[in-house]
Design a protein around this motif. Structure first.
Motif, PDB file in Angstrom:
ATOM      1  N   SER A 213      42.551  43.958  32.544  1.00 12.36           N
ATOM      2  CA  SER A 213      42.424  45.387  32.705  1.00 12.36           C
ATOM      3  C   SER A 213      43.158  46.247  31.732  1.00 12.36           C
ATOM      4  O   SER A 213      44.075  45.562  31.000  1.00 12.36           O
ATOM      5  N   LEU A 214      42.852  47.521  31.392  1.00 10.97           N
ATOM      6  CA  LEU A 214      43.613  48.199  30.420  1.00 10.97           C
ATOM      7  C   LEU A 214      44.837  48.772  30.898  1.00 10.97           C
ATOM      8  O   LEU A 214      45.452  49.678  30.332  1.00 10.97           O
ATOM      9  N   ASP A 215      44.778  48.885  32.237  1.00 11.52           N
ATOM     10  CA  ASP A 215      45.746  49.525  33.004  1.00 11.52           C
ATOM     11  C   ASP A 215      47.350  48.690  33.047  1.00 11.52           C
ATOM     12  O   ASP A 215      47.236  47.666  33.017  1.00 11.52           O
ATOM     13  N   LEU A 216      48.264  49.482  33.518  1.00  9.61           N
ATOM     14  CA  LEU A 216      49.509  48.827  34.036  1.00  9.61           C
ATOM     15  C   LEU A 216      49.256  47.860  35.253  1.00  9.61           C
ATOM     16  O   LEU A 216      48.458  48.092  35.797  1.00  9.61           O
ATOM     17  N   ARG A 217      50.049  47.088  35.468  1.00 13.43           N
ATOM     18  CA  ARG A 217      49.959  46.394  36.859  1.00 13.43           C
ATOM     19  C   ARG A 217      50.285  47.489  37.916  1.00 13.43           C
ATOM     20  O   ARG A 217      51.074  48.204  37.634  1.00 13.43           O
TER      21      ARG A 217
END
Length: 751
Positions: free
Chosen positions: A502-506
């Motif tokens: 994923s390119l998102d933060l945790r």
């Protein structure tokens, strides 16, 4: 070329002991001296050495000197000594003595610089050349003479696990920064550029086949490799992947037709390690000179192939000559003084690491909260809350082959405590969101440090798809081969690193940000990581956002200097930050085949009409600076642009002047970076800056003739502080018409 008497396949000589410097009494030392004083050229010296060598010694130049049994110990030994190939003690030939070094020397306790992506964010080739000199110096002090420091694979997608090892998404930025590092490294050791070519995914790097047309191949994915070759790279490392159906070690079209014949590369090519060689004979014929780092396929297959006539003697001698010529030439021209281990992680190198880290930090948001912008922290600040699981960690990057183990590190929390000795600093990991919110509410300013670490991205220590046939005939086919490959695939699912999911933060980091900013509107988010992190779930609510990358051993002090204002955030994004991952090319971390075109990153967003969260090249400072294009001398061989730059703010500050071109005849112009230059100005200062321009992005290559000519369209030029969205004020270009000859002249007339 005559070869000394001997038996093909006889064992290579024992390698020269680590750190040995050949004396002038040895044959190699005499050859180096003769080249240094001009009695011989490097080709003549290499030929003389080959004439003194036995057949076994010559074959020994074409692979590593360590036995294959050391394969399981490579991760341990890589951090303790150079890996040697082609050493011949009898003649004083030290061989190529390898160390990795993308963010510092991996041998021993060495200076850990910010990762390559962070250094790309400085947009400062002169600073990067200084880093190269320091890495080369420490490489040589550790007993090596060959550094694989320059990784110039293009960032096709930010989910690539090793994105942190590259210079971002743009060919011109990558080419200039990689060339600068190479020039610096070569002052002391031979420089290797990697991974040639089209290597930009991790999990299936051993298997993936990249399909690419001639236009994107030669005009997008290779120009930066050529730039580094032109800058003097001594060696090229081939990649694991296939291109157009052929593994790179046997890809004659790229290793010989392009690299050697079209570009004129005179140095030697090594394989990527262990599993980067698929056929001992065919790889040699294709132009891959040295199998690294062990005695595996080449040691097993070449002697018999030569005896049977399946391998021509001239092919062996050609690669042996390349290796020796390059080694002798570099030894004769490098800095003469040998550095001592005391220079490793010296105060000067630590200071350089800190400067680079500070200049890499990108300020994305700095809203006014109350009477002034949130950053830098006000001198009257008395209480700061530092929150997040990464706040107290020295997070240096992935734990793969580029890992550096410095003698000391500074975390963000430690850096702030040193910089603010009279300020109350409270801290928590943020695992308890309610406690974190309470801590933030009690402070004047909250700093949240979140992002990625070696578990989220990096080189995959175990990767599926390994061709285990390199381990011996028993692994070439049958149940043993299937078992080992199956185990590798299973193991790869459980090890750290690899391509991002994923390119998102945790999710826990996102929840923490929401909790903290709700409790304290004076919240700064500091992002740690190696490439793009999407922030749409929280970006609008947070007034201050910084990207601090993996900042190296001095990263905590550098971050504190930027937060407190003793240093300016000098970084600019080396990639675009989109609002949606769907605006980027598709990325399948399990793909066995991929198609690469000429639309990715900012170019894809431009082409499809998507506005980014933050465009390529974006970054704020603590002052305001204006740019205006005055004139340009651009044509299809390059040129310069004169840009008027004015610091309209109240403090010293830096900016990166960026010059872009685009075909404005289309409805959605796609910006192409042509050149850039970093400049620092005093308050109120105005100056004219000349920016060198690269014509490459405005040219096209004819696959049949291999000649370059202007790309069709109505091209315009614009000076900006980041990739532009509007072209109304752009200057039109005067373009030559017709193909460009080898001297850079055109066959046509100017319009």
């Amino acid at each position: 070329m005559k070869m000394a008497a001997g038996r093909w396949g006889s064992p290579a000589q024992e390698p020269v002991s680590m750190g040995t410097v050949p004396t002038e009494r040895s044959a190699y030392g005499q050859a180096v001296r003769a080249v240094r004083v001009g009695e011989l050229d490097a080709d003549e010296a290499a030929e003389q050495l080959i004439n003194l060598m036995t057949d076994g010694e010559i074959l020994g130049l074409l692979d590593g000197d360590s036995p294959g049994l050391l394969l399981p110990l490579i991760p341990i030994l890589l951090g303790r000594r150079p890996f040697v190939a082609g050493a011949v003690s009898r003649l004083g030939i030290p061989g190529i003595r390898f160390s990795d070094g993308g963010r510092g020397v991996v041998i021993g306790a060495s200076t850990a610089f910010p990762v390559t992506m962070a250094r790309a964010a400085t947009w400062d080739p002169l600073l990067e050349e200084r880093v190269g000199v320091a890495i080369g110096l420490e490489t040589r002090a550790r007993g090596a003479n060959y550094s694989a420091s320059a990784c110039v694979n293009l960032l096709r997608h930010p989910a690539w696990g090793r994105a942190q090892e590259c210079y971002g998404e743009d060919p011109v930025l990558t080419g200039r920064m990689g060339s600068a590092l190479t020039r610096g490294v070569r002052v002391h050791v031979m420089a290797c550029v990697k991974h040639f070519a089209l290597n930009s995914m991790e999990n299936e790097r051993f298997e993936v086949d990249v399909s690419v047309d001639d236009h994107p191949l030669h005009e997008v994915y290779l120009p930066h490799f050529k730039a580094v070759v032109d800058a003097g790279a001594d060696s090229v490392m081939s990649s694991y992947n296939r291109v157009r159906g052929e593994y790179m070690d046997v890809n004659r079209a790229l290793l010989t037709d392009v690299l050697r014949h079209e570009w004129g590369f005179p140095g030697f090519v090594t394989s990527d390690w262990v599993f980067g060689t698929h056929d001992a004979v065919v790889s040699l014929e294709a132009g891959m000179d040295v199998e690294m780092p062990l005695r595996l396929l080449r040691a097993r297959d070449l002697p018999a192939a030569l005896r049977s006539g399946d391998l021509a003697r001239a092919t062996v001698l050609r690669s042996a000559h390349r290796v020796l010529r390059t080694c002798v030439l570099h030894a004769a021209t490098r800095e003469a003084a040998s550095p001592t281990p005391a220079l490793v992680a010296s105060p000067a190198h630590r200071a350089l690491a800190r400067q680079v880290a500070a200049e890499s930090i990108v300020l994305l948001k700095n809203e006014t909260v109350g009477a002034a912008p949130l950053l830098p922290l006000a001198s009257a600040t008395r209480h700061v809350a530092v929150i997040g699981r990464l706040a107290a960690l020295a997070n240096l990057g992935d734990h793969g082959s580029s890992r550096v183990r410095p003698p000391a590190t500074v975390s963000p929390l430690q850096g702030l405590r040193e910089a603010l000795p009279r300020v109350r600093i409270t801290t928590t990991s943020g695992r308890n969101e309610r406690a974190a919110a309470a801590l933030a509410a009690a402070a004047e300013t909250a700093i949240v440090v979140v992002g990625l670490d070696q578990h989220d991205e990096g080189e995959s220590v175990v990767t599926g798809g390994v061709d285990v046939g390199v381990l011996g005939p028993a692994f070439g086919a049958g149940p043993l081969r299937r078992l080992l490959i199956g185990l590798a695939h299973v193991a790869s699912r459980f090890v750290r690193g690899g391509d991002r999911t994923s390119l998102d933060l945790r999710p826990a980091d996102v929840r923490l940000i929401h909790a903290v900013v709700a409790a304290n509107p004076r919240t700064v988010v500091v992002l740690i990581g190696g490439s793009a992190i999407l922030m749409e779930a929280w970006r609008e609510r947070v007034p201050g956002i910084l990207v601090a990358w993996y900042g190296g051993m001095e990263g905590g002090r550098a971050l504190a200097s930027v937060l407190t204002g003793s240093a300016e955030p000098g970084g600019r994004l080396p990639f675009v930050l989109p609002t949606d991952a769907a605006h980027l090319p598709p990325f399948d971390r399990a793909a066995k085949s991929v198609v690469y075109d000429d639309r990715w990153g900012q170019r894809r967003l431009d082409d499809e009409g998507h506005a980014p969260a933050f465009p390529f090249g974006f970054g704020l400072g603590y002052t305001t600076i204006e740019h205006r294009l005055l004139d340009h001398g651009f044509d299809d061989t390059g040129g310069n642009a004169d840009v008027l730059v004015t610091n309209t703010g109240g403090r010293e500050g830096s900016t990166v002047i960026q010059v872009y071109a685009a075909d404005v005849s289309v409805s959605r112009p796609v910006a192409q970076l042509l050149g850039f230059r970093k400049v620092t100005l005093q308050p109120g200062e105005e100056t004219t800056v000349q920016v060198p321009l690269d014509a490459g992005p405005t040219l096209q290559r004819d696959p049949a003739t291999r000649r370059w000519s202007p790309r069709a369209g109505d091209w315009a030029l614009l000076a900006a502080q980041h990739s532009p969205a509007r072209w109304a004020d752009a200057a039109r270009l005067r373009r030559p018409v017709g193909p460009i000859d080898e001297e850079g002249d055109t066959d046509g007339r100017r319009t």
